[in-house]
Write an enzyme that holds these catalytic residues in place. Structure first.
Site, PDB file in Angstrom:
ATOM      1  N   ARG A  67      -7.525   8.792   8.617  1.00  0.00           N
ATOM      2  CA  ARG A  67      -8.258  10.253   8.316  1.00  0.00           C
ATOM      3  C   ARG A  67      -9.613  10.130   8.720  1.00  0.00           C
ATOM      4  NH1 ARG A  67      -8.350  11.240   3.780  1.00  0.00           N
ATOM      5  NH2 ARG A  67      -7.394   9.248   2.905  1.00  0.00           N
ATOM      6  N   TYR A 195      -3.595  11.689  14.340  1.00  0.00           N
ATOM      7  CA  TYR A 195      -3.443  10.712  13.322  1.00  0.00           C
ATOM      8  C   TYR A 195      -2.622  11.130  11.939  1.00  0.00           C
ATOM      9  CZ  TYR A 195      -3.507   8.075   9.365  1.00  0.00           C
ATOM     10  OH  TYR A 195      -3.351   7.433   8.059  1.00  0.00           O
ATOM     11  N   LYS A 204      -1.175  16.126   3.931  1.00  0.00           N
ATOM     12  CA  LYS A 204      -2.341  16.047   3.125  1.00  0.00           C
ATOM     13  C   LYS A 204      -2.885  17.936   3.321  1.00  0.00           C
ATOM     14  CE  LYS A 204      -2.445  12.329   1.418  1.00  0.00           C
ATOM     15  NZ  LYS A 204      -2.126  10.937   1.841  1.00  0.00           N
ATOM     16  N   HIS A 224      -2.067  14.088  -5.821  1.00  0.00           N
ATOM     17  CA  HIS A 224      -1.822  12.998  -4.850  1.00  0.00           C
ATOM     18  C   HIS A 224      -1.100  12.163  -5.684  1.00  0.00           C
ATOM     19  CE1 HIS A 224      -3.867  10.049  -2.021  1.00  0.00           C
ATOM     20  NE2 HIS A 224      -2.829  10.332  -1.530  1.00  0.00           N
ATOM     21  N   SER A 246      -5.959   6.467  -1.340  1.00  0.00           N
ATOM     22  CA  SER A 246      -5.388   6.056  -0.549  1.00  0.00           C
ATOM     23  C   SER A 246      -5.200   4.511  -0.032  1.00  0.00           C
ATOM     24  CB  SER A 246      -5.991   6.694   1.005  1.00  0.00           C
ATOM     25  OG  SER A 246      -5.740   8.014   0.769  1.00  0.00           O
ATOM     26  N   GLY A 249      -1.536   1.696  -3.621  1.00  0.00           N
ATOM     27  CA  GLY A 249      -0.336   1.215  -4.298  1.00  0.00           C
ATOM     28  C   GLY A 249       0.550   2.173  -4.599  1.00  0.00           C
ATOM     29  N   ARG A 395      -8.666   0.818  -7.164  1.00  0.00           N
ATOM     30  CA  ARG A 395      -8.961  -0.860  -6.802  1.00  0.00           C
ATOM     31  C   ARG A 395     -10.247  -0.769  -7.532  1.00  0.00           C
ATOM     32  NH1 ARG A 395      -6.699  -3.447  -2.185  1.00  0.00           N
ATOM     33  NH2 ARG A 395      -4.969  -2.029  -1.542  1.00  0.00           N
ATOM     34  N   TYR A 488       2.761  -5.622  -7.569  1.00  0.00           N
ATOM     35  CA  TYR A 488       4.233  -5.080  -6.880  1.00  0.00           C
ATOM     36  C   TYR A 488       5.293  -5.023  -8.207  1.00  0.00           C
ATOM     37  CZ  TYR A 488       1.737  -6.101  -2.712  1.00  0.00           C
ATOM     38  OH  TYR A 488       0.545  -6.103  -1.698  1.00  0.00           O
ATOM     39  N   GLY A 489       6.443  -5.712  -7.863  1.00  0.00           N
ATOM     40  CA  GLY A 489       7.488  -5.825  -8.762  1.00  0.00           C
ATOM     41  C   GLY A 489       7.200  -6.080 -10.188  1.00  0.00           C
TER      42      GLY A 489
HETATM   43  P1  GTP Z   1      -1.536   5.895   1.043  1.00  0.00           P
HETATM   44  O1  GTP Z   1      -0.146   5.676   1.814  1.00  0.00           O
HETATM   45  O2  GTP Z   1      -2.388   5.432   1.967  1.00  0.00           O
HETATM   46  O3  GTP Z   1      -1.724   6.951   0.247  1.00  0.00           O
HETATM   47  O4  GTP Z   1      -1.553   4.315   0.438  1.00  0.00           O
HETATM   48  P2  GTP Z   1      -0.481   4.044  -1.211  1.00  0.00           P
HETATM   49  O5  GTP Z   1      -1.120   4.426  -2.223  1.00  0.00           O
HETATM   50  O6  GTP Z   1       0.907   4.249  -0.868  1.00  0.00           O
HETATM   51  O7  GTP Z   1      -0.667   2.285  -1.127  1.00  0.00           O
HETATM   52  P3  GTP Z   1       0.576   1.247  -0.629  1.00  0.00           P
HETATM   53  O8  GTP Z   1       1.436   1.248  -1.593  1.00  0.00           O
HETATM   54  O9  GTP Z   1       1.012   1.490   0.750  1.00  0.00           O
HETATM   55  O10 GTP Z   1      -0.360   0.062  -0.597  1.00  0.00           O
HETATM   56  C1  GTP Z   1      -1.845  -0.374   0.167  1.00  0.00           C
HETATM   57  C2  GTP Z   1      -1.998  -1.760   0.375  1.00  0.00           C
HETATM   58  O11 GTP Z   1      -2.042  -2.262  -1.143  1.00  0.00           O
HETATM   59  C3  GTP Z   1      -0.606  -2.343   0.956  1.00  0.00           C
HETATM   60  O12 GTP Z   1      -1.460  -3.445   1.521  1.00  0.00           O
HETATM   61  C4  GTP Z   1      -0.054  -3.136  -0.140  1.00  0.00           C
HETATM   62  O13 GTP Z   1       0.449  -4.371   0.077  1.00  0.00           O
HETATM   63  C5  GTP Z   1      -1.036  -3.336  -1.364  1.00  0.00           C
HETATM   64  N1  GTP Z   1      -0.562  -3.270  -2.898  1.00  0.00           N
HETATM   65  C6  GTP Z   1       0.218  -2.481  -3.227  1.00  0.00           C
HETATM   66  N2  GTP Z   1       0.546  -2.552  -4.571  1.00  0.00           N
HETATM   67  C7  GTP Z   1      -0.197  -3.928  -4.854  1.00  0.00           C
HETATM   68  C8  GTP Z   1      -0.175  -4.360  -5.826  1.00  0.00           C
HETATM   69  O14 GTP Z   1       0.411  -4.240  -6.889  1.00  0.00           O
HETATM   70  N3  GTP Z   1      -0.886  -5.538  -5.953  1.00  0.00           N
HETATM   71  C9  GTP Z   1      -1.664  -5.901  -4.567  1.00  0.00           C
HETATM   72  N4  GTP Z   1      -2.482  -6.847  -4.900  1.00  0.00           N
HETATM   73  N5  GTP Z   1      -1.607  -5.276  -3.514  1.00  0.00           N
HETATM   74  C10 GTP Z   1      -0.943  -4.158  -3.621  1.00  0.00           C
HETATM   75  C1  SPV Z   2      -3.552   8.678   3.041  1.00  0.00           C
HETATM   76  O1  SPV Z   2      -4.545   8.323   3.526  1.00  0.00           O
HETATM   77  O2  SPV Z   2      -3.661   8.985   1.738  1.00  0.00           O
HETATM   78  C2  SPV Z   2      -2.116   9.030   3.400  1.00  0.00           C
HETATM   79  C3  SPV Z   2      -2.073   8.677   4.710  1.00  0.00           C
HETATM   80  O3  SPV Z   2      -1.225   8.623   2.670  1.00  0.00           O
HETATM   81  S1  SPV Z   2      -2.352  10.149   5.446  1.00  0.00           S
HETATM   82  O4  SPV Z   2      -1.358  10.871   5.512  1.00  0.00           O
HETATM   83  O5  SPV Z   2      -2.919  10.079   6.806  1.00  0.00           O
HETATM   84  O6  SPV Z   2      -3.356  10.899   4.673  1.00  0.00           O
END
Ligand code: GTP
Ligand code: SPV
Ligand code: MN
Length: 586
Positions: A67, A195, A204, A224, A246, A249, A395, A488-489
């Protein structure tokens, strides 16, 4: 007589002068035909028919991989209505400036008209959008991400109640790229990018930027947020929605395989990115996921981190800017194992780690969300699911503990409004810089964020059973720069504590920033984590927080008089609670 939709399509055709116009019906046959064309013209590369049936790779222009917030505008009548966190252009000026980029842009090409529904087909909360595009990649992505085609046209009929979105790839020059939102007209214009977040206008642009303005006007919420159900050992499912910026996680939390599944705690997915919420007859906020697909970050996704997604994306999926192996399979950093020999990188060149990563850091997969094994049986529920908790997070290498709970709604709104997070590759620009990203909506709020905060405060008063509000940070680091928490889990351990807090149980200590779990409050069975690490994860360092309060003051000041007084009050109260702790220490 022409319907409002037909009129708008006619106008768009006059402006962009396509060779032909195709109205998408959303059928399987249509997909097949388009894919054939798209493969011939190399927009898509078919993957291995055995291991990835019906899946395709797409490589975008290397200048068009995320974006672009600096060319994203809110074109409200008054600048003040866009607020200090949005780029603004006057509607007339914006149209004068960007019309020439659309003029003749589809010459020699096909214009696709895609009616789509955001939300379950039968839900009263769902809304219709219509996107025009000249990109086959966008058509195939929208087919997955939304309920697209005849189903939407049937719902719309001859009504004018749809959000029009005009999109053209233009010449893909970043200098001539604009993503424009007209909140008064509820109209979207996007040119110069293919994109995801710039070009899939249902996502979005509509479901957050335009929908947030509708929600403000009509008394609901467009956020969001992921939506998940946490099942407890008795079989009861409690629904939660979480806002993380974004690439912080959301998708992973929404689809996690719970580390406590053997104890009866299981996660069900409703949505992984966006939540639309209205007050239900039971007094709870009810959430629907407007999307039908998942546009997820590929790197870091593996059988270890997110097995549910790995199952889901082996059929009917699109992959954008990932590595491509000689077996015609996809590869990215963190998928597990060594890079396969003979792989092409995301730009289609032989993979050379000295040159670039195999997959772009913001490379993505697009798949029907119903393909994941943990999809909630209530995914299509027209009434949505009742939300018991909101979770904010970002983060933060330091400062924010693993989890804390806000004292009450107004404090929770303050916690959301002061959210900070280190930037990621999801948007162009520097990565790893701390920025304030209120409710993870900084790039997605379609109006003045001060009014948005006011809307949140007002909703808290209107909802008879408002969700409890929490904040999490999976990304706290130790002195060695490594994440302290496995994530993660394992995050389900934190969710279990939230569940207990919702039920009036769950042990917590009161700190200046909110309730933090006591050292023994989280279920850590089977997790190899030291007591010291847990203490570090849960630690609230007053000095860090004093600095944070100072930083959020600067952020709040941007809004001038418009910032709700309640947020300044919360700010002062936090500062004085921190002060008291400092005095007590001396
Ligand atoms: P958008 O789709 O951009 O909005 O991102 P999102 O908020 O859905 O994040 P996503 O779950 O795709 O995770 C983004 C990155 O963070 C990836 O590389 C994941 O592997 C990492 N990630 C997700 N959850 C965790 C976690 O609990 N711990 C760590 N260390 N990394 C994580
Ligand atoms: C984000 O950047 O928050 C995404 C990907 O989920 S996009 O749909 O490009 O915004
Ligand atoms: Mn995501």
């Amino acid at each position: 007589m022409a319907t409002p939709l037909e009129k708008w399509v006619e106008e768009a055709a006059q402006l962009t002068t396509p060779n032909r116009i195709h109205w998408c019906d959303g059928s399987a046959k249509e997909r097949e035909q388009y894919m054939e064309l798209a493969v011939r013209e190399k927009t898509f590369h078919p993957l291995n028919e055995k291991t990835y049936p019906n899946c395709y790779l797409h490589r975008s222009n290397p200048n068009d991989v995320a974006r672009t917030e600096h060319v994203t505008f809110i074109c409200s009548g008054k600048k003040e209505d866009a607020g200090p966190t949005n780029n603004w252009m006057a509607p007339k000026e914006a149209k004068e400036k960007v019309s020439p980029l659309f003029r003749g842009a589809m010459k020699g090409r096909t214009m696709y008209v895609m009616p789509y529904i955001m939300g379950p087909e039968k839900s009263p909360y769902s809304k219709v959008g219509v996107q025009i595009t000249d990109s086959r990649y966008v058509v195939e992505s929208m087919r997955i991400m939304t309920r697209m085609g005849k189903v939407a046209l049937d719902r719309l009929g001859s009504s004018a109640d749809f959000v029009p979105g005009l999109h053209s790839l233009g010449d893909l020059n970043p200098e001539r790229r604009y993503i424009l939102h007209f909140p008064d007209e509820k109209l979207i214009w996007s040119v110069g990018s293919g994109y995801g977040g710039n070009a899939l206008l249902g996502k979005k642009c509509f479901s957050l930027r335009i929908a947030s303005t509708m929600a403000h006007e009509q008394g609901w919420m467009a956020e969001h947020m992921l939506i998940l159900g946490l099942e407890d050992p008795s079989g009861k499912v409690t629904y939660m929605a979480a806002a993380f910026p974004s690439a912080c996680g959301k998708t992973n939390l929404a689809m996690m395989v719970s580390a406590l599944e053997h104890m009866g705690y299981k996660v069900w997915t409703i949505g992984d990115d966006i939540s639309w919420m209205q007050i239900g007859p039971d007094g709870y906020l009810h959430a629907i996921n407007p999307e039908a697909g998942c546009f997820g970050v590929a790197p870091g996704t593996s059988n270890k981190t997110n097995p549910n997604v790995m199952v889901g994306l082996h059929r009917n999926a699109l992959f954008t800017n990932v590595g491509f192996t000689p077996e015609r399979e996809v590869w990215w950093e963190g998928i597990d194992g060594e890079p396969p020999a003979g792989m092409l990188d995301w730009q289609g060149e032989p993979y050379d780690p000295a040159k670039r990563t195999a997959a772009h850091p913001n490379s993505r997969y697009t798949m029907p969300i119903t393909q994941i094994p943990c999809i909630s049986p209530r995914f299509e529920d027209p009434q949505g699911v009742p939300i018991s908790a909101f979770i904010f997070g970002g983060r933060r290498a330091r400062t924010a503990p693993l989890v804390y709970e806000a004292f009450d709604w107004a404090h929770g709104v303050f916690v959301g409004a002061t959210m900070g997070s280190e930037t990621t590759a999801a948007a162009t620009g520097a990565v790893g810089v701390l920025r304030r990203d209120p409710m993870a909506m900084l790039p997605f709020c379609g109006y003045n964020m001060a009014d948005y905060f006011g809307h949140w405060l007002a909703m808290g008063k209107r909802v008879p059973h408002p969700p409890k509000i929490f904040h999490v940070n999976w990304f706290r680091k130790g002195p060695d720069g490594k994440f302290l928490w496995p994530g993660y889990g394992e995050n389900v351990r934190v969710m279990k504590w939230m569940l207990e807090r919702i039920e009036g149980k769950g042990k917590a200590t009161e700190t200046p920033i909110g309730y933090v779990p006591t050292a023994d409050a989280l279920t850590l069975d089977g997790l190899n984590i030291s007591r010291q690490t847990m203490e570090d994860l849960l630690h609230v360092d007053p000095a860090d927080w004093v600095a944070d309060v100072e930083d959020s003051k600067g952020f709040f000041e941007k809004f001038g008089d418009k910032l709700p007084a309640e947020l300044w009050k919360q700010h002062e109260q936090l500062a004085s609670r921190l002060e008291r702790v400092a005095v007590a220490k001396k």
